[in-house]
Design a protein around this motif. Structure first.
Motif, PDB file in Angstrom:
ATOM      1  N   PRO A  37       6.919 -10.625  10.355  1.00 57.37           N
ATOM      2  CA  PRO A  37       7.948 -10.688  11.398  1.00 57.37           C
ATOM      3  C   PRO A  37       7.819  -9.548  12.411  1.00 57.37           C
ATOM      4  O   PRO A  37       7.179  -8.532  12.134  1.00 57.37           O
ATOM      5  CB  PRO A  37       9.263 -10.587  10.621  1.00 57.37           C
ATOM      6  CG  PRO A  37       8.928 -10.082   9.276  1.00 57.37           C
ATOM      7  CD  PRO A  37       7.480 -10.318   9.039  1.00 57.37           C
ATOM      8  N   PRO A  38       8.425  -9.703  13.575  1.00 56.63           N
ATOM      9  CA  PRO A  38       8.394  -8.633  14.586  1.00 56.63           C
ATOM     10  C   PRO A  38       8.883  -7.302  14.004  1.00 56.63           C
ATOM     11  O   PRO A  38       9.869  -7.260  13.281  1.00 56.63           O
ATOM     12  CB  PRO A  38       9.345  -9.141  15.669  1.00 56.63           C
ATOM     13  CG  PRO A  38       9.326 -10.625  15.518  1.00 56.63           C
ATOM     14  CD  PRO A  38       9.182 -10.867  14.037  1.00 56.63           C
ATOM     15  N   GLY A  39       8.174  -6.223  14.331  1.00 54.95           N
ATOM     16  CA  GLY A  39       8.574  -4.897  13.861  1.00 54.95           C
ATOM     17  C   GLY A  39       8.156  -4.580  12.438  1.00 54.95           C
ATOM     18  O   GLY A  39       8.537  -3.560  11.891  1.00 54.95           O
ATOM     19  N   TYR A  40       7.359  -5.455  11.823  1.00 58.07           N
ATOM     20  CA  TYR A  40       6.871  -5.243  10.459  1.00 58.07           C
ATOM     21  C   TYR A  40       5.356  -5.173  10.474  1.00 58.07           C
ATOM     22  O   TYR A  40       4.712  -5.625  11.416  1.00 58.07           O
ATOM     23  CB  TYR A  40       7.311  -6.379   9.533  1.00 58.07           C
ATOM     24  CG  TYR A  40       8.723  -6.257   9.028  1.00 58.07           C
ATOM     25  CD1 TYR A  40       8.979  -5.985   7.690  1.00 58.07           C
ATOM     26  CD2 TYR A  40       9.801  -6.405   9.883  1.00 58.07           C
ATOM     27  CE1 TYR A  40      10.286  -5.871   7.218  1.00 58.07           C
ATOM     28  CE2 TYR A  40      11.101  -6.282   9.427  1.00 58.07           C
ATOM     29  CZ  TYR A  40      11.336  -6.019   8.090  1.00 58.07           C
ATOM     30  OH  TYR A  40      12.617  -5.892   7.636  1.00 58.07           O
ATOM     31  N   GLY A  41       4.775  -4.634   9.406  1.00 61.60           N
ATOM     32  CA  GLY A  41       3.336  -4.582   9.262  1.00 61.60           C
ATOM     33  C   GLY A  41       2.943  -4.749   7.809  1.00 61.60           C
ATOM     34  O   GLY A  41       3.702  -4.400   6.900  1.00 61.60           O
ATOM     35  N   VAL A  42       1.756  -5.295   7.582  1.00 66.69           N
ATOM     36  CA  VAL A  42       1.237  -5.497   6.228  1.00 66.69           C
ATOM     37  C   VAL A  42       0.885  -4.138   5.637  1.00 66.69           C
ATOM     38  O   VAL A  42       0.237  -3.313   6.288  1.00 66.69           O
ATOM     39  CB  VAL A  42       0.000  -6.419   6.253  1.00 66.69           C
ATOM     40  CG1 VAL A  42      -0.695  -6.452   4.905  1.00 66.69           C
ATOM     41  CG2 VAL A  42       0.394  -7.826   6.675  1.00 66.69           C
ATOM     42  N   VAL A  43       1.320  -3.889   4.400  1.00 67.27           N
ATOM     43  CA  VAL A  43       0.986  -2.645   3.708  1.00 67.27           C
ATOM     44  C   VAL A  43       0.117  -2.910   2.483  1.00 67.27           C
ATOM     45  O   VAL A  43      -0.490  -1.995   1.950  1.00 67.27           O
ATOM     46  CB  VAL A  43       2.245  -1.839   3.303  1.00 67.27           C
ATOM     47  CG1 VAL A  43       2.972  -1.337   4.524  1.00 67.27           C
ATOM     48  CG2 VAL A  43       3.162  -2.649   2.413  1.00 67.27           C
ATOM     49  N   ASN A  44       0.060  -4.177   2.055  1.00 69.10           N
ATOM     50  CA  ASN A  44      -0.734  -4.526   0.886  1.00 69.10           C
ATOM     51  C   ASN A  44      -1.141  -5.990   1.000  1.00 69.10           C
ATOM     52  O   ASN A  44      -0.304  -6.827   1.347  1.00 69.10           O
ATOM     53  CB  ASN A  44       0.086  -4.290  -0.388  1.00 69.10           C
ATOM     54  CG  ASN A  44      -0.761  -4.255  -1.629  1.00 69.10           C
ATOM     55  OD1 ASN A  44      -1.980  -4.194  -1.563  1.00 69.10           O
ATOM     56  ND2 ASN A  44      -0.118  -4.302  -2.777  1.00 69.10           N
ATOM     57  N   LEU A  45      -2.393  -6.284   0.714  1.00 66.80           N
ATOM     58  CA  LEU A  45      -2.861  -7.668   0.790  1.00 66.80           C
ATOM     59  C   LEU A  45      -2.785  -8.390  -0.549  1.00 66.80           C
ATOM     60  O   LEU A  45      -2.740  -9.607  -0.598  1.00 66.80           O
ATOM     61  CB  LEU A  45      -4.289  -7.719   1.331  1.00 66.80           C
ATOM     62  CG  LEU A  45      -4.430  -7.317   2.796  1.00 66.80           C
ATOM     63  CD1 LEU A  45      -5.903  -7.234   3.185  1.00 66.80           C
ATOM     64  CD2 LEU A  45      -3.691  -8.297   3.696  1.00 66.80           C
ATOM     65  N   SER A  46      -2.799  -7.645  -1.657  1.00 64.87           N
ATOM     66  CA  SER A  46      -2.725  -8.298  -2.964  1.00 64.87           C
ATOM     67  C   SER A  46      -1.933  -7.412  -3.922  1.00 64.87           C
ATOM     68  O   SER A  46      -2.452  -6.398  -4.377  1.00 64.87           O
ATOM     69  CB  SER A  46      -4.130  -8.536  -3.499  1.00 64.87           C
ATOM     70  OG  SER A  46      -4.076  -9.202  -4.732  1.00 64.87           O
ATOM     71  N   PRO A  47      -0.692  -7.744  -4.223  1.00 62.94           N
ATOM     72  CA  PRO A  47       0.048  -8.887  -3.689  1.00 62.94           C
ATOM     73  C   PRO A  47       0.446  -8.616  -2.226  1.00 62.94           C
ATOM     74  O   PRO A  47       0.621  -7.464  -1.820  1.00 62.94           O
ATOM     75  CB  PRO A  47       1.285  -8.982  -4.570  1.00 62.94           C
ATOM     76  CG  PRO A  47       1.509  -7.579  -5.041  1.00 62.94           C
ATOM     77  CD  PRO A  47       0.132  -6.960  -5.150  1.00 62.94           C
ATOM     78  N   LEU A  48       0.589  -9.687  -1.485  1.00 60.59           N
ATOM     79  CA  LEU A  48       0.904  -9.596  -0.064  1.00 60.59           C
ATOM     80  C   LEU A  48       2.286  -8.983   0.132  1.00 60.59           C
ATOM     81  O   LEU A  48       3.261  -9.421  -0.469  1.00 60.59           O
ATOM     82  CB  LEU A  48       0.848 -10.990   0.565  1.00 60.59           C
ATOM     83  CG  LEU A  48       0.855 -11.068   2.071  1.00 60.59           C
ATOM     84  CD1 LEU A  48      -0.258 -10.223   2.675  1.00 60.59           C
ATOM     85  CD2 LEU A  48       0.702 -12.510   2.521  1.00 60.59           C
ATOM     86  N   LYS A  49       2.350  -7.935   0.963  1.00 63.40           N
ATOM     87  CA  LYS A  49       3.608  -7.227   1.189  1.00 63.40           C
ATOM     88  C   LYS A  49       3.613  -6.640   2.592  1.00 63.40           C
ATOM     89  O   LYS A  49       2.602  -6.136   3.060  1.00 63.40           O
ATOM     90  CB  LYS A  49       3.771  -6.105   0.167  1.00 63.40           C
ATOM     91  CG  LYS A  49       5.049  -5.329   0.312  1.00 63.40           C
ATOM     92  CD  LYS A  49       5.162  -4.215  -0.720  1.00 63.40           C
ATOM     93  CE  LYS A  49       6.444  -3.450  -0.516  1.00 63.40           C
ATOM     94  NZ  LYS A  49       6.549  -2.311  -1.426  1.00 63.40           N
ATOM     95  N   ALA A  50       4.759  -6.699   3.267  1.00 66.18           N
ATOM     96  CA  ALA A  50       4.942  -6.089   4.585  1.00 66.18           C
ATOM     97  C   ALA A  50       6.194  -5.225   4.550  1.00 66.18           C
ATOM     98  O   ALA A  50       7.083  -5.440   3.730  1.00 66.18           O
ATOM     99  CB  ALA A  50       5.074  -7.157   5.665  1.00 66.18           C
ATOM    100  N   GLU A  51       6.247  -4.233   5.430  1.00 64.94           N
ATOM    101  CA  GLU A  51       7.430  -3.386   5.529  1.00 64.94           C
ATOM    102  C   GLU A  51       7.711  -3.069   6.990  1.00 64.94           C
ATOM    103  O   GLU A  51       6.849  -3.223   7.855  1.00 64.94           O
ATOM    104  CB  GLU A  51       7.276  -2.112   4.706  1.00 64.94           C
ATOM    105  CG  GLU A  51       6.236  -1.152   5.234  1.00 64.94           C
ATOM    106  CD  GLU A  51       6.084   0.092   4.365  1.00 64.94           C
ATOM    107  OE1 GLU A  51       6.521   0.090   3.200  1.00 64.94           O
ATOM    108  OE2 GLU A  51       5.521   1.074   4.876  1.00 64.94           O
ATOM    109  N   MET A  52       8.942  -2.606   7.234  1.00 65.82           N
ATOM    110  CA  MET A  52       9.371  -2.248   8.579  1.00 65.82           C
ATOM    111  C   MET A  52       8.502  -1.120   9.130  1.00 65.82           C
ATOM    112  O   MET A  52       8.173  -0.175   8.415  1.00 65.82           O
ATOM    113  CB  MET A  52      10.835  -1.766   8.536  1.00 65.82           C
ATOM    114  CG  MET A  52      11.702  -2.458   9.501  1.00 65.82           C
ATOM    115  SD  MET A  52      13.462  -2.030   9.505  1.00 65.82           S
ATOM    116  CE  MET A  52      13.702  -0.599   8.557  1.00 65.82           C
ATOM    117  N   CYS A  53       8.125  -1.232  10.388  1.00 62.93           N
ATOM    118  CA  CYS A  53       7.345  -0.177  11.057  1.00 62.93           C
ATOM    119  C   CYS A  53       8.326   0.874  11.588  1.00 62.93           C
ATOM    120  O   CYS A  53       9.069   0.613  12.535  1.00 62.93           O
ATOM    121  CB  CYS A  53       6.523  -0.764  12.198  1.00 62.93           C
ATOM    122  SG  CYS A  53       5.291  -1.963  11.673  1.00 62.93           S
ATOM    123  N   THR A  54       8.347   2.034  10.961  1.00 61.49           N
ATOM    124  CA  THR A  54       9.190   3.167  11.350  1.00 61.49           C
ATOM    125  C   THR A  54       8.359   4.439  11.174  1.00 61.49           C
ATOM    126  O   THR A  54       7.180   4.368  10.862  1.00 61.49           O
ATOM    127  CB  THR A  54      10.461   3.246  10.466  1.00 61.49           C
ATOM    128  OG1 THR A  54      10.059   3.403   9.104  1.00 61.49           O
ATOM    129  CG2 THR A  54      11.311   1.992  10.602  1.00 61.49           C
TER     130      THR A  54
END
Length: 180
Positions: free
Chosen positions: A55-72
Motif C-alpha cells: 500500500p501507499p507509504g509502505y515498503g517490503v521488509v521481508n520476502l519470505s515470509p512476505l511482510k511490509a511496514e510503514m515507511c517512517t
C-alpha cells in the motif's frame, strides 16, 4: 443403446459443479489467501499472491515470509499501491534530510509516500548542487521544507557568531546601521 464414459468424463459434471460453487461464493479459495503483514489484495475475491500489493507509504521488509511496514524514520515509499517485489522497499532520505517524525520527535501516524517528505531541519537549507548546508550568518530557514536559506532584509543580518538561524526574528540591524 450403450454410452461409453471414461473416468474423466464421468467426473466432469461433479468437478464442474464444485468449481462453479467455489467461484460464486469464493469460500474454498479466497479464505486461504493471506498476503502477509502490511500488504493488501487488489480487491475482494482475490485468489492469487500476484494480487498482493504494497500500500501507499509502505515498503517490503521481508520476502519470505512476505511482510511490509510503514515507511517512517527517514524513509519513504510510493504514493500508489505497487506489486510486492524486492524493489518495493522503503527508500532512504538523502544525507542530512529527515522525515517529519524524526525532526519533531512525534511518531508518524501514516507512512511517508514521496521524496518530498524528506525535509531539512530548522537552520539548514538546500545549497548549490542540492546538498544540505547550515544557514550562514545573514540567512535563516525555519526548516521542515526543501528550500534554500533565506537572506535577511537589506540592512539586517543574523548573529555573525552563530550559524543556523531559524527565523526572520533572528535577523537584527547590521551593527553601525539604524532603522528610520
Amino acid at each position: 443403446s450403450i454410452i461409453l464414459m471414461t473416468w474423466e468424463t464421468a467426473r466432469l459434471p461433479v468437478l464442474s459443479a464444485a468449481l462453479s460453487s467455489a467461484v460464486h461464493d469464493c469460500s474454498l479459495l479466497c479464505a486461504s489467501l493471506q498476503c502477509g503483514d502490511g500488504l493488501m489484495t487488489a480487491g475482494a475475491g482475490s485468489v492469487s499472491k500476484d494480487d498482493c500489493g504494497v500500500p501507499p507509504g509502505y515498503g517490503v521488509v521481508n520476502l519470505s515470509p512476505l511482510k511490509a511496514e510503514m515507511c517512517t524514520n527517514n524513509r519513504y515509499g510510493m504514493n500508489v499501491t505497487r506489486p510486492a517485489i524486492a524493489d518495493s522497499r522503503c527508500q532512504t532520505c538523502p544525507p542530512n534530510m529527515y522525515t517529519r517524525d524524526v525532526i519533531s520527535g512525534v511518531p508518524a501516524t501514516a507512512g511517508y509516500q514521496s521524496f518530498k517528505d524528506c525535509l531539512v531541519k530548522p537552520g539548514y537549507g538546500i545549497g548549490n548542487g542540492g546538498l544540505v548546508v547550515i544557514c550562514e550568518p545573514g540567512t535563516y530557514n525555519p526548516g521542515y521544507n526543501q528550500e534554500s536559506c533565506k537572506p535577511c532584509a537589506a540592512g539586517y543580518t543574523t548573529d555573525p557568531e552563530k550559524e543556523g538561524a531559524t527565523s526572520v526574528m533572528d535577523c537584527r540591524v547590521v551593527p553601525g546601521w539604524y532603522v528610520t
